[in-house]
Design a protein around this motif. Structure first.
Motif, PDB file in Angstrom:
ATOM      1  N   LEU A  64      27.302 -66.123   6.038  1.00 56.24           N
ATOM      2  CA  LEU A  64      26.809 -64.766   6.257  1.00 56.24           C
ATOM      3  C   LEU A  64      25.843 -64.709   7.438  1.00 56.24           C
ATOM      4  O   LEU A  64      25.831 -63.718   8.183  1.00 56.24           O
ATOM      5  CB  LEU A  64      26.123 -64.248   4.986  1.00 56.24           C
ATOM      6  CG  LEU A  64      25.513 -62.850   5.064  1.00 56.24           C
ATOM      7  CD1 LEU A  64      26.560 -61.816   5.461  1.00 56.24           C
ATOM      8  CD2 LEU A  64      24.879 -62.479   3.726  1.00 56.24           C
ATOM      9  N   THR A  65      25.046 -65.748   7.607  1.00 54.36           N
ATOM     10  CA  THR A  65      24.111 -65.765   8.738  1.00 54.36           C
ATOM     11  C   THR A  65      24.852 -65.663  10.066  1.00 54.36           C
ATOM     12  O   THR A  65      24.419 -64.950  10.981  1.00 54.36           O
ATOM     13  CB  THR A  65      23.265 -67.059   8.722  1.00 54.36           C
ATOM     14  OG1 THR A  65      22.597 -67.170   7.465  1.00 54.36           O
ATOM     15  CG2 THR A  65      22.236 -67.052   9.843  1.00 54.36           C
ATOM     16  N   VAL A  66      25.976 -66.352  10.169  1.00 57.08           N
ATOM     17  CA  VAL A  66      26.774 -66.296  11.399  1.00 57.08           C
ATOM     18  C   VAL A  66      27.289 -64.877  11.631  1.00 57.08           C
ATOM     19  O   VAL A  66      27.293 -64.378  12.763  1.00 57.08           O
ATOM     20  CB  VAL A  66      27.944 -67.295  11.324  1.00 57.08           C
ATOM     21  CG1 VAL A  66      28.862 -67.148  12.529  1.00 57.08           C
ATOM     22  CG2 VAL A  66      27.410 -68.723  11.233  1.00 57.08           C
ATOM     23  N   ILE A  67      27.716 -64.216  10.561  1.00 65.32           N
ATOM     24  CA  ILE A  67      28.234 -62.851  10.692  1.00 65.32           C
ATOM     25  C   ILE A  67      27.129 -61.886  11.120  1.00 65.32           C
ATOM     26  O   ILE A  67      27.318 -61.064  12.023  1.00 65.32           O
ATOM     27  CB  ILE A  67      28.864 -62.396   9.365  1.00 65.32           C
ATOM     28  CG1 ILE A  67      30.096 -63.250   9.045  1.00 65.32           C
ATOM     29  CG2 ILE A  67      29.238 -60.919   9.420  1.00 65.32           C
ATOM     30  CD1 ILE A  67      30.715 -62.958   7.704  1.00 65.32           C
ATOM     31  N   SER A  72      24.616 -58.838  15.670  1.00 65.51           N
ATOM     32  CA  SER A  72      23.476 -58.520  16.538  1.00 65.51           C
ATOM     33  C   SER A  72      23.729 -58.915  17.981  1.00 65.51           C
ATOM     34  O   SER A  72      23.527 -58.118  18.904  1.00 65.51           O
ATOM     35  CB  SER A  72      22.219 -59.231  16.017  1.00 65.51           C
ATOM     36  OG  SER A  72      21.107 -58.975  16.852  1.00 65.51           O
ATOM     37  N   LEU A  73      24.219 -60.142  18.186  1.00 68.28           N
ATOM     38  CA  LEU A  73      24.437 -60.624  19.555  1.00 68.28           C
ATOM     39  C   LEU A  73      25.693 -60.016  20.171  1.00 68.28           C
ATOM     40  O   LEU A  73      25.672 -59.577  21.329  1.00 68.28           O
ATOM     41  CB  LEU A  73      24.540 -62.150  19.552  1.00 68.28           C
ATOM     42  CG  LEU A  73      23.294 -62.926  19.117  1.00 68.28           C
ATOM     43  CD1 LEU A  73      23.553 -64.421  19.141  1.00 68.28           C
ATOM     44  CD2 LEU A  73      22.106 -62.581  19.989  1.00 68.28           C
ATOM     45  N   GLY A  74      26.784 -60.004  19.402  1.00 72.98           N
ATOM     46  CA  GLY A  74      28.049 -59.531  19.952  1.00 72.98           C
ATOM     47  C   GLY A  74      28.116 -58.025  20.101  1.00 72.98           C
ATOM     48  O   GLY A  74      28.422 -57.507  21.180  1.00 72.98           O
ATOM     49  N   LEU A  75      27.814 -57.319  19.013  1.00 75.77           N
ATOM     50  CA  LEU A  75      27.915 -55.860  19.052  1.00 75.77           C
ATOM     51  C   LEU A  75      26.677 -55.211  19.652  1.00 75.77           C
ATOM     52  O   LEU A  75      26.773 -54.293  20.461  1.00 75.77           O
ATOM     53  CB  LEU A  75      28.152 -55.315  17.638  1.00 75.77           C
ATOM     54  CG  LEU A  75      29.438 -55.749  16.948  1.00 75.77           C
ATOM     55  CD1 LEU A  75      29.527 -55.145  15.545  1.00 75.77           C
ATOM     56  CD2 LEU A  75      30.648 -55.337  17.763  1.00 75.77           C
ATOM     57  N   GLY A  76      25.500 -55.696  19.220  1.00 75.71           N
ATOM     58  CA  GLY A  76      24.274 -55.060  19.656  1.00 75.71           C
ATOM     59  C   GLY A  76      23.886 -55.354  21.096  1.00 75.71           C
ATOM     60  O   GLY A  76      23.663 -54.443  21.897  1.00 75.71           O
ATOM     61  N   GLN A  77      23.815 -56.638  21.440  1.00 80.74           N
ATOM     62  CA  GLN A  77      23.314 -57.007  22.764  1.00 80.74           C
ATOM     63  C   GLN A  77      24.416 -57.050  23.824  1.00 80.74           C
ATOM     64  O   GLN A  77      24.212 -56.619  24.951  1.00 80.74           O
ATOM     65  CB  GLN A  77      22.607 -58.360  22.677  1.00 80.74           C
ATOM     66  CG  GLN A  77      21.383 -58.342  21.779  1.00 80.74           C
ATOM     67  CD  GLN A  77      20.620 -59.659  21.802  1.00 80.74           C
ATOM     68  OE1 GLN A  77      20.708 -60.436  22.748  1.00 80.74           O
ATOM     69  NE2 GLN A  77      19.882 -59.931  20.742  1.00 80.74           N
ATOM     70  N   THR A  78      25.590 -57.586  23.469  1.00 78.24           N
ATOM     71  CA  THR A  78      26.659 -57.720  24.462  1.00 78.24           C
ATOM     72  C   THR A  78      27.396 -56.406  24.701  1.00 78.24           C
ATOM     73  O   THR A  78      27.545 -55.958  25.840  1.00 78.24           O
ATOM     74  CB  THR A  78      27.660 -58.807  24.030  1.00 78.24           C
ATOM     75  OG1 THR A  78      26.964 -60.041  23.831  1.00 78.24           O
ATOM     76  CG2 THR A  78      28.724 -58.996  25.095  1.00 78.24           C
ATOM     77  N   LEU A  79      27.866 -55.781  23.621  1.00 74.70           N
ATOM     78  CA  LEU A  79      28.644 -54.547  23.734  1.00 74.70           C
ATOM     79  C   LEU A  79      27.784 -53.286  23.682  1.00 74.70           C
ATOM     80  O   LEU A  79      28.297 -52.184  23.846  1.00 74.70           O
ATOM     81  CB  LEU A  79      29.706 -54.493  22.638  1.00 74.70           C
ATOM     82  CG  LEU A  79      30.735 -55.636  22.659  1.00 74.70           C
ATOM     83  CD1 LEU A  79      31.715 -55.487  21.498  1.00 74.70           C
ATOM     84  CD2 LEU A  79      31.480 -55.664  23.991  1.00 74.70           C
ATOM     85  N   GLY A  99      27.193 -55.966   8.977  1.00 75.01           N
ATOM     86  CA  GLY A  99      27.545 -57.347   8.672  1.00 75.01           C
ATOM     87  C   GLY A  99      27.667 -57.600   7.177  1.00 75.01           C
ATOM     88  O   GLY A  99      28.584 -58.303   6.726  1.00 75.01           O
ATOM     89  N   LEU A 100      26.760 -57.020   6.396  1.00 74.96           N
ATOM     90  CA  LEU A 100      26.819 -57.182   4.947  1.00 74.96           C
ATOM     91  C   LEU A 100      28.075 -56.522   4.366  1.00 74.96           C
ATOM     92  O   LEU A 100      28.690 -57.053   3.441  1.00 74.96           O
ATOM     93  CB  LEU A 100      25.566 -56.587   4.306  1.00 74.96           C
ATOM     94  CG  LEU A 100      24.273 -57.379   4.521  1.00 74.96           C
ATOM     95  CD1 LEU A 100      23.062 -56.544   4.112  1.00 74.96           C
ATOM     96  CD2 LEU A 100      24.293 -58.684   3.734  1.00 74.96           C
ATOM     97  N   ILE A 101      28.450 -55.369   4.920  1.00 79.16           N
ATOM     98  CA  ILE A 101      29.674 -54.698   4.462  1.00 79.16           C
ATOM     99  C   ILE A 101      30.909 -55.546   4.780  1.00 79.16           C
ATOM    100  O   ILE A 101      31.798 -55.718   3.935  1.00 79.16           O
ATOM    101  CB  ILE A 101      29.796 -53.305   5.110  1.00 79.16           C
ATOM    102  CG1 ILE A 101      28.735 -52.361   4.544  1.00 79.16           C
ATOM    103  CG2 ILE A 101      31.193 -52.725   4.892  1.00 79.16           C
ATOM    104  CD1 ILE A 101      28.677 -51.020   5.245  1.00 79.16           C
ATOM    105  N   ALA A 168      19.189 -60.738   6.564  1.00 86.15           N
ATOM    106  CA  ALA A 168      18.932 -59.743   7.616  1.00 86.15           C
ATOM    107  C   ALA A 168      17.675 -60.059   8.416  1.00 86.15           C
ATOM    108  O   ALA A 168      17.517 -59.603   9.549  1.00 86.15           O
ATOM    109  CB  ALA A 168      18.837 -58.345   7.013  1.00 86.15           C
ATOM    110  N   SER A 169      16.781 -60.853   7.845  1.00 89.04           N
ATOM    111  CA  SER A 169      15.564 -61.220   8.581  1.00 89.04           C
ATOM    112  C   SER A 169      15.884 -62.054   9.811  1.00 89.04           C
ATOM    113  O   SER A 169      15.064 -62.151  10.731  1.00 89.04           O
ATOM    114  CB  SER A 169      14.607 -61.999   7.669  1.00 89.04           C
ATOM    115  OG  SER A 169      15.205 -63.221   7.244  1.00 89.04           O
TER     116      SER A 169
END
Length: 224
Positions: A64-67, A72-79, A99-101, A168-169
């Motif tokens: 889950l941490t990877v997801i 955050s990195l893929g969708l939030g920062q990159t895209l 991510g949790l969903i 989520a932290s």
């Protein structure tokens, strides 16, 4: 030992409220997404079955941490997907929910699929003989009975989701575990008290859930 609770330095209730919000939003989204995945798993369309199977096997076996970090990195920062968030804090919260969903929906799907398997095949065949489409058979005949038989497993998924919100932290969401880390750093002389407070907080969140949904499971169980 618990003097740090009276200092006003830590917003303990606010942190647990964020945890509750993460749980509620993710639970609703996971139930919807998991139901869709379950429908695809039993669909007569091979492509939908293949997609659902591949998705579940891939996501369920990914930490889950990877997801969460990937969202955050893929969708939030990159895209640069903000999901309606106005700042880093709100965007991080929404990405954590996403991510949790994505993760929890796979467990909801498998629970529902086990419930679908308990519905007698003859009922679905009788519904199809009456001229109902696959969607109508699924929504009117199969799923109502499947949900009634998997209330207890879904309760376990919800309890696991409540505890999984601590991940989520990792992307800066200020929920309970994030505050706990801060308190551990600042209250090194009262570590046991800090752990006790947060353990009690999660027990308060999860124990009533298990008891209530366990009672509901007995009340709505399908009598065969």
């Amino acid at each position: 030992m618990f003097d740090f609770l009276d200092s006003g330095q830590y917003d303990l209730l606010g942190a647990f409220w964020v945890t509750v919000q993460l749980t509620l939003y993710s639970a609703v989204g996971s139930l919807i997404w998991g139901t869709l995945l379950a429908g695809m798993r039993v669909s007569p369309v091979p492509l939908m079955r293949a997609f659902s199977t591949a998705y579940i096997n891939l996501v369920r076996n990914t930490p889950l941490t990877v997801i969460i970090v990937g969202c955050s990195l893929g969708l939030g920062q990159t895209l640069q997907f903000k999901l309606g968030g106005e700042d880093f804090k709100s965007t991080g919260f929404r990405l954590a929910v996403l991510g949790l969903i994505a993760y929890t929906g796979t467990f909801v799907c498998e629970s529902l699929r086990s419930g679908i398997n308990t519905v007698p095949v003859g009922q679905a065949e009788a519904a199809r003989a009456m001229g109902l489409s696959f969607i109508q058979v699924l929504t009117l005949v199969v799923l109502p009975q499947a949900f009634r038989s998997v209330v207890a497993p879904l309760a376990n998924v919800l309890i696991a989701l409540t505890k999984n919100t601590t991940v989520a932290s990792a992307i800066g969401v200020a929920e309970a575990s994030a505050l706990m880390k801060t308190m551990i750093e600042n209250e090194s002389d009262a570590l046991f008290a800090v752990f006790a407070v947060f353990a009690f907080g999660f027990i308060v969140l999860t124990l009533p859930t298990g008891l209530i949904l366990g009672w509901v499971s007995k009340r709505v169980a399908v009598k065969r």
